[in-house]
Design a protein around this motif. Structure first.
Motif, PDB file in Angstrom:
ATOM      1  N   CYS A  70      31.269   1.242  25.618  1.00  0.00           N
ATOM      2  CA  CYS A  70      32.703   1.545  25.569  1.00  0.00           C
ATOM      3  C   CYS A  70      33.026   2.988  25.934  1.00  0.00           C
ATOM      4  O   CYS A  70      34.190   3.339  26.063  1.00  0.00           O
ATOM      5  N   GLY A  71      32.005   3.830  26.060  1.00  0.00           N
ATOM      6  CA  GLY A  71      32.275   5.209  26.456  1.00  0.00           C
ATOM      7  C   GLY A  71      32.764   6.096  25.333  1.00  0.00           C
ATOM      8  O   GLY A  71      33.076   7.267  25.562  1.00  0.00           O
ATOM      9  N   SER A  72      32.835   5.569  24.102  1.00  0.00           N
ATOM     10  CA  SER A  72      33.299   6.399  22.986  1.00  0.00           C
ATOM     11  C   SER A  72      32.201   7.357  22.552  1.00  0.00           C
ATOM     12  O   SER A  72      31.031   7.159  22.846  1.00  0.00           O
ATOM     13  N   GLU A  73      32.651   8.352  21.801  1.00  0.00           N
ATOM     14  CA  GLU A  73      31.731   9.345  21.303  1.00  0.00           C
ATOM     15  C   GLU A  73      30.744   8.702  20.324  1.00  0.00           C
ATOM     16  O   GLU A  73      31.102   7.817  19.548  1.00  0.00           O
ATOM     17  N   VAL A  74      29.502   9.169  20.375  1.00  0.00           N
ATOM     18  CA  VAL A  74      28.488   8.689  19.454  1.00  0.00           C
ATOM     19  C   VAL A  74      28.130   9.824  18.505  1.00  0.00           C
ATOM     20  O   VAL A  74      27.876  10.942  18.948  1.00  0.00           O
ATOM     21  N   VAL A  75      28.160   9.547  17.211  1.00  0.00           N
ATOM     22  CA  VAL A  75      27.810  10.584  16.235  1.00  0.00           C
ATOM     23  C   VAL A  75      26.639  10.096  15.391  1.00  0.00           C
ATOM     24  O   VAL A  75      26.253   8.932  15.443  1.00  0.00           O
ATOM     25  N   ARG A  76      26.098  11.025  14.628  1.00  0.00           N
ATOM     26  CA  ARG A  76      24.996  10.654  13.764  1.00  0.00           C
ATOM     27  C   ARG A  76      25.555  10.251  12.407  1.00  0.00           C
ATOM     28  O   ARG A  76      26.381  10.928  11.833  1.00  0.00           O
ATOM     29  N   LYS A  77      25.092   9.101  11.933  1.00  0.00           N
ATOM     30  CA  LYS A  77      25.571   8.629  10.648  1.00  0.00           C
ATOM     31  C   LYS A  77      24.335   8.321   9.810  1.00  0.00           C
ATOM     32  O   LYS A  77      23.381   7.718  10.297  1.00  0.00           O
ATOM     33  N   VAL A  78      24.368   8.758   8.573  1.00  0.00           N
ATOM     34  CA  VAL A  78      23.184   8.588   7.745  1.00  0.00           C
ATOM     35  C   VAL A  78      23.172   7.206   7.105  1.00  0.00           C
ATOM     36  O   VAL A  78      24.187   6.730   6.608  1.00  0.00           O
ATOM     37  N   LYS A  79      22.006   6.547   7.167  1.00  0.00           N
ATOM     38  CA  LYS A  79      21.875   5.211   6.614  1.00  0.00           C
ATOM     39  C   LYS A  79      20.496   5.072   5.982  1.00  0.00           C
ATOM     40  O   LYS A  79      19.546   5.694   6.440  1.00  0.00           O
ATOM     41  N   SER A  80      20.423   4.244   4.964  1.00  0.00           N
ATOM     42  CA  SER A  80      19.138   4.024   4.316  1.00  0.00           C
ATOM     43  C   SER A  80      18.298   3.076   5.183  1.00  0.00           C
ATOM     44  O   SER A  80      18.728   1.980   5.500  1.00  0.00           O
ATOM     45  N   GLN A  81      17.119   3.515   5.546  1.00  0.00           N
ATOM     46  CA  GLN A  81      16.312   2.756   6.498  1.00  0.00           C
ATOM     47  C   GLN A  81      14.893   2.560   5.996  1.00  0.00           C
ATOM     48  O   GLN A  81      14.360   3.410   5.289  1.00  0.00           O
ATOM     49  N   TRP A  82      14.288   1.461   6.437  1.00  0.00           N
ATOM     50  CA  TRP A  82      12.857   1.277   6.173  1.00  0.00           C
ATOM     51  C   TRP A  82      12.053   2.162   7.103  1.00  0.00           C
ATOM     52  O   TRP A  82      12.357   2.271   8.285  1.00  0.00           O
ATOM     53  N   MET A  83      11.041   2.805   6.508  1.00  0.00           N
ATOM     54  CA  MET A  83      10.193   3.701   7.292  1.00  0.00           C
ATOM     55  C   MET A  83       8.741   3.279   7.105  1.00  0.00           C
ATOM     56  O   MET A  83       8.366   2.780   6.045  1.00  0.00           O
ATOM     57  N   LEU A  84       7.931   3.509   8.140  1.00  0.00           N
ATOM     58  CA  LEU A  84       6.487   3.298   7.992  1.00  0.00           C
ATOM     59  C   LEU A  84       5.797   4.659   8.078  1.00  0.00           C
ATOM     60  O   LEU A  84       6.074   5.451   8.969  1.00  0.00           O
ATOM     61  N   GLU A 107       0.817  -1.217   0.000  1.00  0.00           N
ATOM     62  CA  GLU A 107       0.000   0.000   0.000  1.00  0.00           C
ATOM     63  C   GLU A 107       0.851   1.268   0.000  1.00  0.00           C
ATOM     64  O   GLU A 107       0.329   2.367   0.173  1.00  0.00           O
ATOM     65  N   GLY A 108       2.165   1.087  -0.126  1.00  0.00           N
ATOM     66  CA  GLY A 108       3.040   2.258  -0.180  1.00  0.00           C
ATOM     67  C   GLY A 108       3.289   2.900   1.178  1.00  0.00           C
ATOM     68  O   GLY A 108       3.751   4.038   1.253  1.00  0.00           O
ATOM     69  N   LEU A 109       2.981   2.187   2.238  1.00  0.00           N
ATOM     70  CA  LEU A 109       3.188   2.760   3.570  1.00  0.00           C
ATOM     71  C   LEU A 109       4.571   2.427   4.128  1.00  0.00           C
ATOM     72  O   LEU A 109       4.978   2.962   5.146  1.00  0.00           O
ATOM     73  N   ALA A 110       5.277   1.488   3.463  1.00  0.00           N
ATOM     74  CA  ALA A 110       6.642   1.181   3.879  1.00  0.00           C
ATOM     75  C   ALA A 110       7.561   1.667   2.773  1.00  0.00           C
ATOM     76  O   ALA A 110       7.348   1.355   1.609  1.00  0.00           O
ATOM     77  N   TYR A 111       8.532   2.477   3.126  1.00  0.00           N
ATOM     78  CA  TYR A 111       9.421   3.029   2.102  1.00  0.00           C
ATOM     79  C   TYR A 111      10.821   3.189   2.686  1.00  0.00           C
ATOM     80  O   TYR A 111      11.019   3.104   3.895  1.00  0.00           O
ATOM     81  N   LYS A 112      11.773   3.397   1.813  1.00  0.00           N
ATOM     82  CA  LYS A 112      13.163   3.565   2.255  1.00  0.00           C
ATOM     83  C   LYS A 112      13.519   5.032   2.304  1.00  0.00           C
ATOM     84  O   LYS A 112      13.125   5.807   1.441  1.00  0.00           O
ATOM     85  N   ALA A 113      14.263   5.446   3.319  1.00  0.00           N
ATOM     86  CA  ALA A 113      14.711   6.840   3.399  1.00  0.00           C
ATOM     87  C   ALA A 113      16.055   6.898   4.091  1.00  0.00           C
ATOM     88  O   ALA A 113      16.405   6.010   4.873  1.00  0.00           O
ATOM     89  N   GLU A 114      16.793   7.941   3.782  1.00  0.00           N
ATOM     90  CA  GLU A 114      18.074   8.166   4.449  1.00  0.00           C
ATOM     91  C   GLU A 114      17.788   8.757   5.815  1.00  0.00           C
ATOM     92  O   GLU A 114      17.171   9.817   5.915  1.00  0.00           O
ATOM     93  N   MET A 115      18.185   8.040   6.841  1.00  0.00           N
ATOM     94  CA  MET A 115      17.940   8.548   8.191  1.00  0.00           C
ATOM     95  C   MET A 115      19.205   8.422   9.006  1.00  0.00           C
ATOM     96  O   MET A 115      19.964   7.479   8.834  1.00  0.00           O
ATOM     97  N   PRO A 116      19.416   9.370   9.917  1.00  0.00           N
ATOM     98  CA  PRO A 116      20.604   9.253  10.765  1.00  0.00           C
ATOM     99  C   PRO A 116      20.433   8.159  11.808  1.00  0.00           C
ATOM    100  O   PRO A 116      19.340   7.954  12.329  1.00  0.00           O
TER     101      PRO A 116
END
Length: 804
Positions: free
Chosen positions: A180-194, A147-156
């Motif tokens: 591990c206490g290391s820094e966490v950053v935002r990384k863009v990845k292609s994700q399934w979205m509803l 029904e087009g409600l699941a799609y792929k998008a670039e998300m951090p």
RNA sequence: GCCGGCGUGGCGGAAUGGCAGACGCGGCAGACUCAAAAUCUGUUAUUGGUAACAAUGUGCGGGUUCAAGUCCCGCUGCCGGCACCA
């Protein structure tokens, strides 16, 4: 004399009888009135059951047991929400298959729940990690995909720079990786979205059809966050492009003195060559990207930003050129990712303007000096400095402005929702595989429904890969497949679904848990839906509750389920805190283990105590002394055997009390006021003790009323007394309203609202007679005073208002 | 900062605008016991009074009402949630 009450043997005995008799198995007789009671199924964690679990379970167990005795066909099921991070992490650390971890944890949980004597229908047990179950989780996903409600998008995603893996929000603590206490950053990845946003309005409207406690409905509405406003185009000076903003205050357009775009806004890259201070802008963007969600949303922080040197915009109502800034207080994910800033009438804009020394122009009069204080009131202000809007109030000005914008073709009214689409992929192993393949020729293609369930393959390691892909991605045999459409080479999706997936529809499966052809039969769904009463934690009021309403509404639109809304009624319970009033946790050392309570005092005591602890919807702290008090109460119940006489019926002096108690307890169980219901039973037993005897019918009624709370001990006494059958199959007692009233009652007599005495009056006495009695009682106190007013509230008070 | 919730005895907590503190815990006194525990009985908001009784009292300040823990306005503290939502 009755023997000493031995909870261990008695509780085991009855649990076995209930199992052997299948006492609480749900009937498939669809002609009976039904009652579907639902509690949130637990995540079977390694720690075992917590004393917090029994609170909601006991509550709904009480309601279920009562409803059975009232003739309902009750569905009160239990299952396991077993996909999840902790299991996966435990599996990684201990190199055990998560399937085994889950199996062990479920076994432990089930034993613990069993030992509390719940009336769950275990024939309908479900487990979200069972392929027969997630078959249908995947099936629902495929319907959404179609029904087009699941799609792929670039998300951090949250990316740990140390472990080189994607992290859940929960694993990011203060901006660093929990492990591990290391820094966490935002990384863009292609994700399934509803596309839950497509259902925003339906999810708001649906709330009108159901009976949720007020604050839950309010939370849902606030989370969806509907706002009405306008989109307005601002021309970028000397360029083709326009910068579109969303505003809820289009009335203040004349006061827009600058604009702000979010660091991710595409306009930046597009006009990078025109921006003279590009390196500064770029630095700012990198900084913003490095910030974790936590830091970026950190509150009360200084406003930061960079002006775009070389790019200006034009305010469309007064043609003034205004500067454009980039700042991270504007989010790409809401509205258009760009705002017009009206510092005089928006708090954040005001802060920013002060920090960057920008002009503040008042366009709504009615507040203090806008140079010194922001003015945001929309109810009382009057428009000024705003050309054709001058003199109007805010609401009228907005209407007129929208008309103006639409006529000029530079803007229009717009409804916005805060709600964002649902990020549906996880780079994890222990979740439902997403039943999609990617073909270079055909794109993303659903696998045929006949191939469901798409089972999780066995892998060597559950550790996410250091590229941020799921562990499934290294299983080349599994990943490489053929395209169902063209037959060419294709690759399977290797991300899995989030834990929310399985819990978004589990209540449907309980209605027909072994169905191989469908998620449940239409007959079962038609009979059982909607869930009559769903109780759960406040922490699930936004995400889980909204997600499952979304899936259900989608399935309704697809004709799969017969009701728009899944849950007719939703209530919530408060947390159980440690004895120090703090949240129970290992590190605080205030954890209470239910097994120990059951062992020492018994399941009935645990149940009674958790229901007696305080108002059900509020947090309550655990008190060991209180547990002992409840055990003492049950021992007094046990000893009623010693004062049992051979009379039948209710004794005369307790008749009204009996009827009152039946009314009170019946009502309190239904309105989740277990604490006062149990208090009424405690009072009743005090009355029995005072009288020194109890009749057979008094005892029977008492046992039936207490049975939902303390099922084991009541069955045992019933059986010792040879009353025949079982308590759980008795009819729920009824009361006679006329008999709940004592013939003589004591009421207060007040003068000017202060109690001066009490008098005993016939409960059906006439107003005038009772006022006369009250005046006589007051005697001298009324001498020589003017009586202004006489008030009589039947059964409560007489109040004589005097002067002088 | 925004949103939601909550502030009542020594403690957990009751109270459709109508006798504040039900019920439980704890305390005190008594019974049983050589003694203790358990159990049972009585008592227990504060202040004054031998007592009857009186005054005070539901986070703070106002208000509405014959009557306010409860309703309204303004503060304050604590807890929970959050996506700076334009």
């Amino acid at each position: 004399m009755a023997d000493v009450y031995n909870h261990k043997t008695v509780e085991k005995k009855w649990q076995k009888i209930w199992d052997d008799n299948q006492s609480f198995a749900t009937s498939d007789d669809y002609s009976k009135p039904k009652f579907y009671a639902l509690v949130e199924f637990p995540y079977p964690s390694g720690q075992g059951l917590h004393v917090g679990h029994p609170r909601p379970y006991t509550a709904m167990d009480i309601v279920s047991r009562k409803r059975r005795m009232q003739g309902y066909n009750v569905l009160f099921p239990m299952g396991w929400d077993a996909f999840g991070l902790p299991t996966e992490n435990f599996a990684i650390q201990n190199k055990i298959h998560p399937k085994m971890v889950t199996k062990n944890n479920v076994e432990r949980f089930k034993n613990q729940l069993h030992s509390i004597g719940y009336s769950f229908d275990w024939n309908r047990e479900i487990n979200t990690t069972d392929p027969d179950y997630y078959h249908w989780t995947q099936w629902i996903f495929l319907q959404m995909f179609k029904e087009g409600l699941a799609y792929k998008a670039e998300m951090p995603i949250n990316w740990c720079t140390g472990c080189k893996v994607g992290l859940a929000n929960e694993e990011v603590v203060n901006g660093v990786c929990e492990r591990c206490g290391s820094e966490v950053v935002r990384k863009v990845k292609s994700q399934w979205m509803l596309k839950i946003t497509e259902y925003a309005q339906k999810l708001i409207d649906g709330l009108d059809e159901v009976d949720y406690v007020e604050r839950i409905a309010v939370s849902q509405k606030n989370w969806i966050g509907r706002s009405t406003g306008a989109e307005v185009d601002f021309q970028i000076s000397g360029k083709e492009d326009k910068l579109t903003v969303y505003t809820t205050r289009c009335d203040t357009l004349f006061g827009a003195t600058y604009m702000v775009v979010s660091p991710e806004h595409p306009i930046l890259d597009k006009y990078k060559d025109d921006i003279k201070n590009w390196s500064a802008v770029e630095d700012y963007r990198v900084l913003a990207a490095r910030k974790s969600d936590f830091e970026r949303s950190e509150l009360n922080k200084e406003k930061t930003g960079v002006v775009l040197d070389g790019l200006k915009a034009v305010n469309p109502v007064n043609d003034k050129e205004i500067p454009i800034f980039v700042s991270d207080y504007v989010l790409m994910s809401y509205g258009t990712g760009a705002i017009m800033a009206v510092p005089a009438h928006d708090e954040r804009d005001w802060d920013f303007a002060k920090a960057f020394d920008l002009p503040i122009v008042e366009v709504v009069a009615g507040g203090e000096d806008v140079q010194k204080q922001v003015y945001t009131d929309v109810a009382t202000g009057t428009l000024v400095n705003s050309g054709f809007l001058d003199g109007l109030n805010v609401a009228d000005a907005q209407a007129k402005m929208i008309e103006f914008l639409e006529n000029k073709g530079i803007g229009h009214a717009k409804v916005n929702y805060k709600l964002r689409d649902w990020v549906f992929s996880r780079q994890r192993y222990w979740g439902e595989p997403i039943p999609i393949v990617h073909c270079d020729k055909c794109g993303y293609v659903a696998i045929p429904e006949s191939e469901l369930p798409l089972e999780l393959p066995e892998v060597e390691s559950y550790m996410p890969t250091d590229t941020g892909e799921s562990p499934l991605s290294v299983m080349t045999d599994w990943v490489n497949t053929t395209c169902p459409k063209c037959g060419g080479p294709a690759k399977r999706e290797t991300d899995t679904m989030p834990q929310w997936a399985g819990s978004s529809w589990y209540f449907l499966r309980y209605t027909d848990p072994h169905n191989k052809e469908a998620l449940a039969s239409p007959e079962a769904l038609k009979y059982w839906l909607p869930v009559d009463w769903y109780n759960g934690g406040m922490e699930h009021t936004t995400l889980h509750l909204l997600y499952s309403r979304f899936w259900h509404r989608f399935l309704y639109d697809q004709g799969v389920v017969p009701t728009k809304e899944p849950y007719q009624k939703r209530t919530s319970h408060g947390m159980i805190l440690g004895s120090n009033g703090e949240k129970m946790s290992k590190s605080r050392g205030n954890v209470v283990n239910p097994d120990e309570i059951i062992d020492e005092f018994g399941a009935d005591t645990l149940r009674t105590y958790e229901m007696f602890i305080g108002a059900f919807d509020l947090a309550a702290s655990w008190q060991d002394e209180g547990v002992r008090g409840c055990r003492r109460f049950l021992e007094r119940v046990w000893k009623l055997q010693d004062i049992l006489n051979t009379e039948s019926g209710y004794s005369k002096d307790l008749e009204a009390t009996m009827h009152k108690t039946i009314k009170k307890v019946s009502g309190d169980y239904e309105s989740l006021k277990f604490n006062t219901g149990i208090a009424a039973l405690m009072s009743l037993i005090n009355d029995f003790t005072k009288k020194g005897s109890v009749t057979e019918d008094e005892l029977k009624t008492f046992l039936v009323l207490l049975n939902p709370v303390a099922p084991h001990i009541t069955e045992e006494i019933w059986s010792i007394c040879n009353y025949g059958g079982y308590v759980y199959e008795q009819k729920w007692p009824e009361y006679d309203e006329a008999k709940t009233v004592e013939s003589t009652i004591e009421i207060a007599v007040q003068i000017n609202g202060k109690v001066r005495s009490t008098i005993a009056v016939p409960s059906d006495g006439a107003k005038d007679d009772i006022i006369a009695m009250a005046k006589e009682e007051l005697g001298d106190r009324l001498a020589g005073k003017d009586i202004v007013k006489e008030i009589y509230v039947p059964g409560r008070i007489v109040n004589i208002v005097i002067k002088g």
